[in-house]
Each structure stands twice: as structure tokens, then as C-alpha cells.
Write a protein that holds these residues in place. Sequence first.
Motif, mmCIF file in Angstrom:
data_model
loop_
_atom_site.group_PDB
_atom_site.id
_atom_site.type_symbol
_atom_site.label_atom_id
_atom_site.label_comp_id
_atom_site.label_asym_id
_atom_site.label_seq_id
_atom_site.Cartn_x
_atom_site.Cartn_y
_atom_site.Cartn_z
ATOM 1 N N ARG A 271 -8.003 -34.940 18.356
ATOM 2 C CA ARG A 271 -9.172 -34.194 17.897
ATOM 3 C C ARG A 271 -10.272 -35.217 17.688
ATOM 4 O O ARG A 271 -10.337 -35.870 16.671
ATOM 5 C CB ARG A 271 -8.863 -33.466 16.598
ATOM 6 N N ALA A 275 -13.526 -31.950 17.310
ATOM 7 C CA ALA A 275 -13.285 -31.463 15.952
ATOM 8 C C ALA A 275 -14.604 -31.154 15.249
ATOM 9 O O ALA A 275 -14.633 -30.467 14.235
ATOM 10 C CB ALA A 275 -12.498 -32.497 15.159
ATOM 11 N N THR A 279 -17.623 -23.942 14.284
ATOM 12 C CA THR A 279 -16.647 -22.850 14.365
ATOM 13 C C THR A 279 -17.283 -21.645 15.055
ATOM 14 O O THR A 279 -16.667 -20.990 15.884
ATOM 15 C CB THR A 279 -16.186 -22.466 12.948
ATOM 16 N N LYS A 305 -12.151 -23.496 10.211
ATOM 17 C CA LYS A 305 -11.715 -24.787 9.666
ATOM 18 C C LYS A 305 -11.837 -24.831 8.146
ATOM 19 O O LYS A 305 -11.105 -25.544 7.475
ATOM 20 C CB LYS A 305 -12.557 -25.925 10.251
ATOM 21 N N SER A 306 -12.831 -24.093 7.615
ATOM 22 C CA SER A 306 -13.073 -24.183 6.170
ATOM 23 C C SER A 306 -13.530 -22.828 5.642
ATOM 24 O O SER A 306 -13.895 -21.936 6.406
ATOM 25 C CB SER A 306 -14.174 -25.204 5.900
ATOM 26 N N SER A 334 -5.674 -23.380 13.669
ATOM 27 C CA SER A 334 -5.987 -24.804 13.835
ATOM 28 C C SER A 334 -5.346 -25.575 12.693
ATOM 29 O O SER A 334 -4.980 -25.009 11.657
ATOM 30 C CB SER A 334 -7.493 -25.015 13.814
ATOM 31 N N ASP A 336 -6.826 -27.678 10.754
ATOM 32 C CA ASP A 336 -7.696 -27.626 9.568
ATOM 33 C C ASP A 336 -7.506 -26.346 8.775
ATOM 34 O O ASP A 336 -7.560 -26.350 7.545
ATOM 35 C CB ASP A 336 -9.167 -27.747 9.982
ATOM 36 N N SER A 337 -7.289 -25.231 9.498
ATOM 37 C CA SER A 337 -7.137 -23.968 8.757
ATOM 38 C C SER A 337 -5.839 -23.990 7.947
ATOM 39 O O SER A 337 -5.766 -23.376 6.881
ATOM 40 C CB SER A 337 -7.190 -22.767 9.696
ATOM 41 N N LYS A 339 -4.623 -26.709 6.567
ATOM 42 C CA LYS A 339 -4.898 -27.601 5.417
ATOM 43 C C LYS A 339 -5.649 -26.861 4.328
ATOM 44 O O LYS A 339 -5.391 -27.057 3.146
ATOM 45 C CB LYS A 339 -5.747 -28.793 5.881
ATOM 46 N N ASN A 340 -6.617 -26.030 4.730
ATOM 47 C CA ASN A 340 -7.486 -25.369 3.740
ATOM 48 C C ASN A 340 -7.129 -23.897 3.574
ATOM 49 O O ASN A 340 -7.992 -23.062 3.298
ATOM 50 C CB ASN A 340 -8.948 -25.488 4.185
#
Length: 583
Positions: A271, A275, A279, A305-306, A334, A336-337, A339-340
Motif C-alpha cells: 500500500r 493508500a 475513499t 478507511k476512517s 480494507s 484500515d477499516s 483497524k478502525n
Amino acid sequence: MAQSLNLFNSISHSHKPKTPQISLNFPYAVVSRFPLSKTSEKPYLCIRAAATGPNPSVLTSDNGAGGVVSAAAPFPAVSSDSSSFEVDSVTEAELKENGFRSTRRTKLICTIGPATCKPEQLEALAVGGMNVARINMCHGTREWHKEVIQRVRRLNEEKGYAVAIMMDTEGSEIHMGDFGGASSAKAEDGEIWTFSVRAFDSALPEHTINVNYEGFAEDVKVGDDLLVDGGMVRFEVIEKIGPDVKCRCTDPGLLLPRANLTFWRDGSLVRERNAMLPTISSKDWLDIDFGVAEGVDFIAISFVKSAEVIKHLKSYIKARARDSDISVIAKIESIDSLKNLEEIILASDGAMVARGDLGAQIPLEQVPSEQQRIVQVCRQLNKPVIVASQLLESMIEYPTPTRAEVADVSEAVRQRSDALMLSGESAMGQFPDKALTVLRTVSLRIEKWWREEKRHEAMELNGIASSFADSISEEICNSAAKMANNLEVDAIFVYTKTGHMASLLSRCRPDCPIFAFTTTTSLRRRLNLQWGLIPFRLSFSDDMESNLNKTFSLLKARGMIKSGDLVIAVSDMLQSIQVMNVP
Ligand SMILES: Nc1ncnc2c1ncn2[C@@H]1O[C@H](COP(=O)(O)OP(=O)(O)OP(=O)(O)O)[C@@H](O)[C@H]1O
Ligand SMILES: CC(=O)C(=O)O
Ligand SMILES: [K+]
Ligand SMILES: [Mg+2]
């Protein structure tokens, strides 16, 4: 107890719970008893919580203390004005035929594509139990999607279905272009293909693939693995020449237009600048404007992602769509999704486990545990969750699913996800109706099995309310659901203007169906995504008793309930739980 009985006596001759005659300091709670029904010995029990202060006390009483009540006012006749009442005609038929217990609780979503876009094909899906139609903005033109939306709307109006529309954005993923008309291309073992960011004026040269991401040739390195659709076809990067990347095919297979591309180095996903891609791309914003203008019910955002992007979109929709009645669904696909996850789900109106792309970003063997985690987090946070992709992949080509696919569908139902989704199976498969039937029958069978054998462990639900009034709603719904299971009632009725109490009840996954009465058609369609809810549109007032009278008579006239059925009713205007037999 005596105090409670006094309380009963003081109000037992009135339908309207009034201020009790005994002295109680405010805030107070009332336990009142309504007249015995004509058709049943079971008393009406009403528990009300007065949400007027910080510390209401709840009074309860043994309701069998010989409290004979006279003047049992019969329910007044209400004319069955069926125009004041809307319910999905498919669910209605199902209820009449099989009764409350066997209505399907898990909701079904179908992606609409070339195989299902004609009116008669859409109708077959609606009859087969499609609750939500998904259009994927990765494919097709806006005109094509607009036509599909209009056809679904027309069917809803003319045939009484309640199919909601979900628009799914393309997102800024890296993907291949189209093949200039060809529907697919075959990559053979050892062949050299060129992946290029150049714009070709005329037809693509042979063994050439367009890539939509400008930085592609800069980001990849010789030796990287290039995966198409998470590994359906695999290439190795052998040379970079300006905007062109030469690759050797190492796992042959079929290339489909706009297939997703990821590149991997030393066993992990690369990434780099990709990255940083937004979005929501500029094309996505135009699609979102289109969705708002067309009044879609849900917008699903790809590659979230956030939480920030969800909040941004929600405020954009709020400013644009006057009633802001579009729900935003976060697609979890993803790294990131993951992670958050919690903050993304908290900010959203629901989530989708988008296993297709998720499986291209994390090792496949991690997908099942992530699925379970996402489903559980959504349930805890009271957001509807969709399990999507490859549920019945083999049915794109074959009329029956593999046993493994049936087991996968069963697992998603057993996890009690709100909804299951078909992708290619309904968009471009050969057996869209059969695939939907498999989802329907497997859902019904697994739901019944788990209900009857009590194989599901009750999930410990944490408190989620952010205000005291919300805590009361939550306690009422948790208690109502528990009472419904213990008393084996036939249905829970909820009168809700915002849908909140309906979703709190759905979150408890009770054994009986939940009839959700709401005042707008759009909320009714959106509730169609949630587990166990049977949404109705009904104009109702703040007077619960008259609401109940009206509902009973309308439902009876339509043959959807009968005298003697045991019902629990709750409402978000008058925070109360009532248990009663249908008169
Ligand atoms: N509107 C459409 N027009 C043409 N083909 C479509 C359309 N919608 C879907 N398809 C076909 O069905 C397949 C599966 O649909 P699906 O919505 O899962 O798309 P996808 O490309 O896998 O992307 P996503 O990750 O967004 O789900 C697509 O790859 C495409 O071939
Ligand atoms: C549905 C979707 O976007 C996926 O599975 O990737
Ligand atoms: K998409
Ligand atoms: Mg995806």
C-alpha cells in the motif's frame, strides 16, 4: 403490594392510565392493568416508565391478585381503511400462509445486473424475497441504474412490494479497465501481458490491460505479485517500461472487466501512494449526487478507511437531501477499516462485510474470524450488518450450490447477521432466482433449527444509550424481547417514529417476529434491512390504545392476525410494555 393494588383499583376502570391516586414522588412509574379481553382470560398488563427525571422507580405487581375488572370496554370498531396501512405484499402472503413463527428473519439483498434488470426479472426477485436491490456504480451507466431504480419503484407502487434501493460506490480501488466490448479475456500460463496507465485511442493491443490508477507503474516493483480479484488470476512483474508494466501470468484464469488489482511484495499487500487515494473519488461524488437525487434508501461506501469520511458524507447528505433519510453503510473491505472498525461502525448507519475485496487485502484464512468480529461489533453497537460476496458463487454457472456454500450461508445466518447479499449470482449469473431461493430456504431452516433447539447462546448486550431517555428505551426493548421469549408470544408490535426502538428490538433477536409500525414509507423501506423486522407504514397517534385498536382491526381485516394471538406492544411515544391477546 397493597400499594400496587390500590394503584390498580384507582385506574382499572379507565383505558387511559392516569395519575395514580396514591401519593408518589415524581418521577414515578405506573403499572396499570387494562380490562380483561373478551376472548381470553389473559389480562392486559401495561408497564410504563415515566422518563421525566433522573431516577424513576418501577413498580411491579402480581397481576393475578383477583383483580376482577368490570366494564371491559370492547375495542371500538375501526373502519379498515387499508389505504392508511402499507405492508410488503410478499411478507403479507407469507404471514397468512405460514403464520408468525415461520416468517424469515434474515434479510436478503440482490445485486442487479444484466441478468436481473428487466421488470419481470426484478419482479421474480421481489416475489422470491429480495428486501433490498443493490446497484453497483462500478458497472453500467447512470442511465442504466436510473432505469433499474424506476422499475423497482414502479413494482413497489403497482404490486405492493417494499424493495429498498442500495447504491454502492465504486471507490478509489485500483482496477482494470474494460476490454473494449469483450466480456472477458483468458490469460494463459506463462503469457506476457502489459498493464498500462496509457489511454489508448483505438482498440487495445493484444494482451494489454488498462489500469485506472495513475501511479501504478511507479508503485510496483519487478518481482511483485499482481493479483486479479484477490488471486483469481496471478501475474509476476518482470519489467517496467515507462507507463507500461510487463507481467508474466503465473496462475492462469479468466479476466473480467474492471476486476480489482492488488500487488503483493514478500507476502504482504503493498500500500504505497494508493493508500492515499481518497475513499470517495470525484466520480463517486457525482454518483452520490445521483443517488440523492433519485432518493435511494442506502448508500454503501467502498474501501472506507476512517470514521471521518462517513461523518463527512452524512453531513453532505443531510445538507442535500431535505429529509436526510438515506442511510450510509460502511463497507469493511480494507486493512484500515479493520483497524478502525468500531469508530467506523459507530459513525455509520450499518456495515457490510465485503468479503470479496477483504479477501484480497488480508490472508483468506483470516476472513472468517473478521466476519464474526464485524457481525458482533455491529450487533453490540446496534447497526445492521450485511454479509456479502461469494455466498453462492458456483451458482453463477450451476443450478445448485456446493455443500460448502450452503454451510457458509448457514454460518452467516447462525451468526445472526441482519442480511445476506448476492453479487454476481444475481447480477450476471445464470440462476438468479434459484440462488435467491437457496438463501431464503437456508435462512428459514437454520433460523428454525436454532430457535427450536435453543442452540444460540444469548449474546450479552452492553448498554449503548447515550442519554437517560435512550437508556429507558433500551431497557424496555431488552425486557420486552425477554418477555416475548419467556411468554412465547406470537409477535412484538413496536410503534416508532424514528425506527430506533424497532432496531433496539431487532438487536435482541427475539424468537418472534417484530411488527414495526412507522409513519413514513421511506423509513419503512429502510427498516427492511434489519433482522426480524416486518415494517408497516401506518398513521398513528400518541394514543397507544387507539393505535392498538386500529392496528388490530386492520391486521385482522387483512387476515394477518387473529383473535387470541398473544402480542407485546411497545412504543417510543409512550415508553411502555403491554402484553395482550388480540381481541
Ligand atoms: N450494472 C452492471 N452491469 C454489468 N455487469 C454488472 C453490473 N453489476 C454487476 N455486474 C457484474 O456482476 C459481477 C459481480 O458484481 P459485484 O457487484 O459483486 O461487483 P464487483 O465487481 O465484484 O465489485 P464490488 O467489490 O463492488 O462488489 C461484476 O463483476 C460484473 O461482472
Ligand atoms: C461487495 C464488495 O464490494 C466486496 O465483496 O468486495
Ligand atoms: K462497488
Ligand atoms: Mg468490494
